[in-house]
Design a protein around this motif. Sequence first.
Motif, short mmCIF file in Angstrom:
data_model
loop_
_atom_site.label_atom_id
_atom_site.label_comp_id
_atom_site.label_asym_id
_atom_site.label_seq_id
_atom_site.Cartn_x
_atom_site.Cartn_y
_atom_site.Cartn_z
N VAL A 129 -6.20 10.62 -3.20
CA VAL A 129 -5.58 9.30 -3.18
C VAL A 129 -5.01 9.13 -1.78
O VAL A 129 -4.00 9.74 -1.42
CB VAL A 129 -4.47 9.18 -4.25
N THR A 150 -4.27 6.50 1.83
CA THR A 150 -3.88 5.14 2.21
C THR A 150 -5.08 4.21 2.16
O THR A 150 -4.99 3.08 1.66
CB THR A 150 -3.25 5.13 3.61
N VAL A 194 1.90 6.77 -7.01
CA VAL A 194 0.81 7.60 -7.52
C VAL A 194 0.92 9.03 -6.99
O VAL A 194 0.53 9.99 -7.67
CB VAL A 194 -0.55 6.97 -7.17
N VAL A 245 0.84 -1.20 0.00
CA VAL A 245 0.00 0.00 0.00
C VAL A 245 0.88 1.25 0.00
O VAL A 245 0.66 2.19 -0.78
CB VAL A 245 -0.95 -0.01 1.22
N SER A 295 -7.84 4.55 0.32
CA SER A 295 -8.31 4.31 -1.05
C SER A 295 -7.37 3.36 -1.79
O SER A 295 -7.82 2.54 -2.60
CB SER A 295 -8.48 5.62 -1.81
N VAL A 296 -6.07 3.46 -1.53
CA VAL A 296 -5.12 2.53 -2.14
C VAL A 296 -5.36 1.12 -1.63
O VAL A 296 -5.40 0.16 -2.41
CB VAL A 296 -3.67 2.98 -1.87
N LYS A 297 -5.54 0.99 -0.32
CA LYS A 297 -5.78 -0.33 0.26
C LYS A 297 -7.06 -0.95 -0.30
O LYS A 297 -7.09 -2.14 -0.65
CB LYS A 297 -5.88 -0.22 1.78
N ILE A 353 2.58 1.75 -3.51
CA ILE A 353 1.72 2.26 -4.57
C ILE A 353 1.33 3.71 -4.31
O ILE A 353 1.28 4.53 -5.24
CB ILE A 353 0.49 1.34 -4.73
N LYS A 354 1.08 4.03 -3.06
CA LYS A 354 0.75 5.43 -2.76
C LYS A 354 1.93 6.35 -3.11
O LYS A 354 1.74 7.43 -3.66
CB LYS A 354 0.37 5.59 -1.30
N LEU A 382 -6.18 4.56 -9.90
CA LEU A 382 -5.71 5.53 -8.91
C LEU A 382 -5.10 6.75 -9.60
O LEU A 382 -5.28 7.89 -9.13
CB LEU A 382 -4.70 4.87 -7.97
N VAL A 431 -3.78 0.48 -10.21
CA VAL A 431 -2.92 1.67 -10.24
C VAL A 431 -3.39 2.65 -11.32
O VAL A 431 -3.41 3.87 -11.12
CB VAL A 431 -1.45 1.27 -10.45
#
Length: 438
Positions: free
Chosen positions: A419, A421, A244, A237, A423-425, A240-241, A409, A406
């Motif tokens: 965006v 944590t 993005v 997580v 929403s990524v999870k 990716i955060k 996102l 991704v």
Amino acid sequence: MRRIRAAAVGAVTVSLLTAVTACGGGSSTGGGSNDSPKTLTYWASNQGASIEVDKKVLQPELDKFEKQTGIEVKLEVIPWSDLLNRILTATTSGQGPDVLNIGNTWSASLQATGALLPWDEKNFTAIGGKDRFVDSALGSTGAQGQDPAAVPLYSMAYALYYNKKLFADAGIAKPPATWDDLVAAGKKLSGDGKWGLGTEGSNPSENIHHVFVFAKQHGADFFTADGKPDFANDGAVDAIKQYVDLMAKDKVIAPGNAEYAQNQSVSDFAKGKTAMLLWQSASANLESQGMSADDYGVAPVPVQSGTPGTDKQVNSIVAGINLAVFKNTDNVDGAKKFVKFMTSDEEQKVLNTAFSSIPPVKGAQSDASFNAGANAVLKDTLAQSAVAMPQVADESQFETAVGTAVKDLFADAAAGRPVTTDSVKAALEKAQQQMPTK
């Protein structure tokens, strides 16, 4: 590239299946034969700036092969955006080309379909032996403990390409070594219609390559040790955060890059619209678009801290292209002759020079031309700080599911939606639900 995924792709329109069948050279019997010894069909991946550039590189070499063997090779260059679905449809229908390029990250997935010729000791001997290939390239040819599903053709690694003039104009003396450095430089370089960094936010394959490396740098992975999906762990997580956020928070990537999927970021860099580019073996592509080699520098991809290396200092996947043969080819001997030709020392020098990649064949890789400039950075990365993508049967479905998450996102970031944590999870949990159950 599993049967579950292949079945889904097989539900496309009849017209697509008919088109793929018409392209294929294999018989539907599944055993392979030599019923058509004078022809081969070959699906090549798009390596250069355009399909036409690739044809200009490949056709003279295919003509050379025909002159040597009497076997005509019918070429089709396929964009990356279409290649995986084309291959999966071919495995479903039983009708594919005789020989094809595959992204090396797909090797284990396609191996699991049973559609590809296994490269056992006998088949490797027919092309000069397995020991001709470097170990890092062989590590991305299929699952451990099984005969490889393909043979290495081009080796690649990611690097950071940077515009020397734009850096000098912004007062930046050297390329960034860490992500904090990159963000700081990117902010100085963004403005007046220019941006610090380019990316292909709508390309799941590019996305997955980058976030896999970011995850490694966060000490995380997307699969457990026994090969089960684990997409939404804290490290993944965070990884990716961070990627993005280069658009969403740091504002060093243009929002329009969220829609890029056809190498537009490479073109933007070549035109001076962006100052930095993270790409696999980009030199030939850039120069074909009019950018002089003197105009840009090449440096290792940044890490969180320190310098590239092993463990958390990983900064690239072991990227590359493998050459595979459909098991039901109707020219199995000719297909192996073609693989031998394409992986010969002479052809490896020609092809990898044309596509600015590194030969995975030891005899060609030792040539002086692959030990200077950008090639030196790529070779060092492959040797010191690159890791193979997961060699598991569900790898290509992982690429599609997480790469698309991704992509979504990035679309949120471009639209100004937060965006976070959470929403990524949530996106990763949804992606994991798309994976096949055992």
